[in-house]
Design a protein around this motif. Structure first.
Motif, PDB file in Angstrom:
ATOM      1  N   HIS A   1       0.837  -1.191   0.000  1.00  0.00           N
ATOM      2  CA  HIS A   1       0.000   0.000   0.000  1.00  0.00           C
ATOM      3  C   HIS A   1       0.883   1.256   0.000  1.00  0.00           C
ATOM      4  CE1 HIS A   1      -3.323   2.656   0.753  1.00  0.00           C
ATOM      5  NE2 HIS A   1      -2.695   3.158   1.796  1.00  0.00           N
ATOM      6  N   GLY A   2       0.667   2.157  -0.936  1.00  0.00           N
ATOM      7  CA  GLY A   2       1.466   3.383  -1.018  1.00  0.00           C
ATOM      8  C   GLY A   2       2.554   3.323  -2.083  1.00  0.00           C
ATOM      9  N   PHE A   3       2.799   2.120  -2.617  1.00  0.00           N
ATOM     10  CA  PHE A   3       3.864   1.971  -3.614  1.00  0.00           C
ATOM     11  C   PHE A   3       3.633   2.861  -4.837  1.00  0.00           C
ATOM     12  CE2 PHE A   3       4.617  -0.160  -7.715  1.00  0.00           C
ATOM     13  CZ  PHE A   3       5.996   0.004  -7.786  1.00  0.00           C
TER      14      PHE A   3
ATOM     15  N   ASP B   1      -0.935  16.994  -0.831  1.00  0.00           N
ATOM     16  CA  ASP B   1      -2.038  17.225   0.100  1.00  0.00           C
ATOM     17  C   ASP B   1      -1.880  16.249   1.267  1.00  0.00           C
ATOM     18  OD1 ASP B   1      -3.496  14.769  -0.332  1.00  0.00           O
ATOM     19  OD2 ASP B   1      -4.318  15.625  -2.175  1.00  0.00           O
ATOM     20  N   ALA B   2      -2.607  16.518   2.371  1.00  0.00           N
ATOM     21  CA  ALA B   2      -2.378  15.779   3.617  1.00  0.00           C
ATOM     22  C   ALA B   2      -2.556  14.267   3.439  1.00  0.00           C
ATOM     23  CB  ALA B   2      -3.312  16.305   4.697  1.00  0.00           C
ATOM     24  N   THR B   3      -3.574  13.861   2.660  1.00  0.00           N
ATOM     25  CA  THR B   3      -3.839  12.431   2.486  1.00  0.00           C
ATOM     26  C   THR B   3      -2.679  11.752   1.761  1.00  0.00           C
ATOM     27  OG1 THR B   3      -6.122  13.114   2.159  1.00  0.00           O
ATOM     28  CG2 THR B   3      -5.615  10.810   1.716  1.00  0.00           C
ATOM     29  N   LEU B   4      -2.220  12.383   0.693  1.00  0.00           N
ATOM     30  CA  LEU B   4      -1.127  11.805  -0.080  1.00  0.00           C
ATOM     31  C   LEU B   4       0.152  11.765   0.760  1.00  0.00           C
ATOM     32  CD1 LEU B   4       0.075  10.741  -2.701  1.00  0.00           C
ATOM     33  CD2 LEU B   4       0.313  13.101  -3.508  1.00  0.00           C
ATOM     34  N   GLU B   5       0.402  12.842   1.486  1.00  0.00           N
ATOM     35  CA  GLU B   5       1.611  12.883   2.314  1.00  0.00           C
ATOM     36  C   GLU B   5       1.581  11.774   3.371  1.00  0.00           C
ATOM     37  OE1 GLU B   5       3.883  16.588   3.003  1.00  0.00           O
ATOM     38  OE2 GLU B   5       3.092  16.383   5.029  1.00  0.00           O
ATOM     39  N   ASN B   6       0.392  11.563   3.967  1.00  0.00           N
ATOM     40  CA  ASN B   6       0.260  10.486   4.963  1.00  0.00           C
ATOM     41  C   ASN B   6       0.514   9.124   4.359  1.00  0.00           C
ATOM     42  OD1 ASN B   6      -0.186  11.189   7.654  1.00  0.00           O
ATOM     43  ND2 ASN B   6      -2.198  12.008   7.122  1.00  0.00           N
ATOM     44  N   THR B   7      -0.046   8.887   3.155  1.00  0.00           N
ATOM     45  CA  THR B   7       0.153   7.596   2.493  1.00  0.00           C
ATOM     46  C   THR B   7       1.640   7.370   2.229  1.00  0.00           C
ATOM     47  OG1 THR B   7      -1.988   7.873   1.427  1.00  0.00           O
ATOM     48  CG2 THR B   7      -0.533   6.213   0.480  1.00  0.00           C
ATOM     49  N   ILE B   8       2.314   8.408   1.750  1.00  0.00           N
ATOM     50  CA  ILE B   8       3.747   8.304   1.446  1.00  0.00           C
ATOM     51  C   ILE B   8       4.539   8.048   2.732  1.00  0.00           C
ATOM     52  CG2 ILE B   8       5.766   9.643   0.677  1.00  0.00           C
ATOM     53  CD1 ILE B   8       3.942  10.907  -1.478  1.00  0.00           C
ATOM     54  N   LEU B   9       4.215   8.785   3.793  1.00  0.00           N
ATOM     55  CA  LEU B   9       4.945   8.621   5.063  1.00  0.00           C
ATOM     56  C   LEU B   9       4.671   7.260   5.699  1.00  0.00           C
ATOM     57  CD1 LEU B   9       4.600  12.197   6.575  1.00  0.00           C
ATOM     58  CD2 LEU B   9       6.710  11.083   5.824  1.00  0.00           C
ATOM     59  N   ASP B  10       3.412   6.778   5.605  1.00  0.00           N
ATOM     60  CA  ASP B  10       3.099   5.435   6.129  1.00  0.00           C
ATOM     61  C   ASP B  10       3.967   4.401   5.414  1.00  0.00           C
ATOM     62  OD1 ASP B  10       1.143   6.387   7.796  1.00  0.00           O
ATOM     63  OD2 ASP B  10      -0.549   5.791   6.527  1.00  0.00           O
ATOM     64  N   TYR B  11       4.019   4.506   4.102  1.00  0.00           N
ATOM     65  CA  TYR B  11       4.777   3.542   3.298  1.00  0.00           C
ATOM     66  C   TYR B  11       6.260   3.596   3.653  1.00  0.00           C
ATOM     67  CZ  TYR B  11       6.981   1.436  -0.821  1.00  0.00           C
ATOM     68  OH  TYR B  11       7.761   0.658  -1.647  1.00  0.00           O
ATOM     69  N   LEU B  12       6.828   4.803   3.671  1.00  0.00           N
ATOM     70  CA  LEU B  12       8.273   4.931   3.910  1.00  0.00           C
ATOM     71  C   LEU B  12       8.642   4.485   5.316  1.00  0.00           C
ATOM     72  CD1 LEU B  12       8.897   8.389   2.189  1.00  0.00           C
ATOM     73  CD2 LEU B  12       9.579   6.138   1.327  1.00  0.00           C
ATOM     74  N   SER B  13       7.845   4.878   6.313  1.00  0.00           N
ATOM     75  CA  SER B  13       8.233   4.536   7.684  1.00  0.00           C
ATOM     76  C   SER B  13       7.956   3.069   7.982  1.00  0.00           C
ATOM     77  CB  SER B  13       7.547   5.452   8.700  1.00  0.00           C
ATOM     78  OG  SER B  13       6.156   5.425   8.528  1.00  0.00           O
ATOM     79  N   GLU B  14       7.056   2.454   7.239  1.00  0.00           N
ATOM     80  CA  GLU B  14       6.839   1.018   7.466  1.00  0.00           C
ATOM     81  C   GLU B  14       7.901   0.175   6.751  1.00  0.00           C
ATOM     82  OE1 GLU B  14       2.925  -0.565   6.785  1.00  0.00           O
ATOM     83  OE2 GLU B  14       3.685  -2.630   6.890  1.00  0.00           O
TER      84      GLU B  14
END
Ligand code: HEC
Length: 118
Positions: free
Chosen positions: A36-38, A81-94
């Motif tokens: 998810h987020g790839f 935007d906040a949603t996209l940034e969250n998706t990217i950060l979730d992916y990278l930090s996971e």
């Protein structure tokens, strides 16, 4: 076919199945983990440089956000935007969390040497 052969074959197949479930699949083009987020990361983070910058880097959410802000401020990276940034950060930090691979975890601020230029 004897019972021992069947048992050995069954164990080998089950072993291979559990191995492939544990190992995340990688995008052959970028080497990024497919999860998810790839898609968002591939689209927004490989336009200027190789994905190796990401796969060799490690960091917690704050570190990744810091790198994104640095690129936005100095390297022409666009705003998310906040949603996209969250998706990217979730992916990278996971998938590219601190201390998992080539890079050691960051030093605590208390362990850093004094900055002589301050
Ligand atoms: C607009 C162009 C651009 C985009 C898009 C971009 N970056 Fe970068 N990024 C750069 C530049 C320029 C550098 C510095 C390259 C250098 O030092 O030679 C860099 C460096 C990096 C580094 C290395 C930082 C370090 O400490 O060495 C990482 C990691 C990184 N980017 C990750 C990302 C991620 C994650 C995204 C998506 C959110 C992204 N980049 C999107 C331009 C971009």
């Amino acid at each position: 076919m004897n019972a021992k052969f069947l048992k050995t074959t069954l164990l080998a197949v089950l072993g291979a199945m559990s191995l492939s479930a544990a190992t995340p699949s990688l995008d052959p083009e970028t080497g990024l983990v497919i999860a998810h987020g790839f898609d968002e990361v591939k689209t927004n983070c490989t336009a200027c440089h190789s994905a190796k910058f990401i796969t060799l880097q490690r960091g917690d959410r704050e570190t990744w956000l810091g790198m994104i802000r640095w690129m936005q401020k100095t390297q022409g990276l666009w705003e998310f935007d906040a949603t996209l940034e969250n998706t990217i950060l979730d992916y990278l930090s996971e998938h590219y969390a601190a201390g998992q691979a080539s890079r050691r975890p960051h030093l605590k601020p208390s362990l850093l040497p004094v900055n002589p230029y301050e």
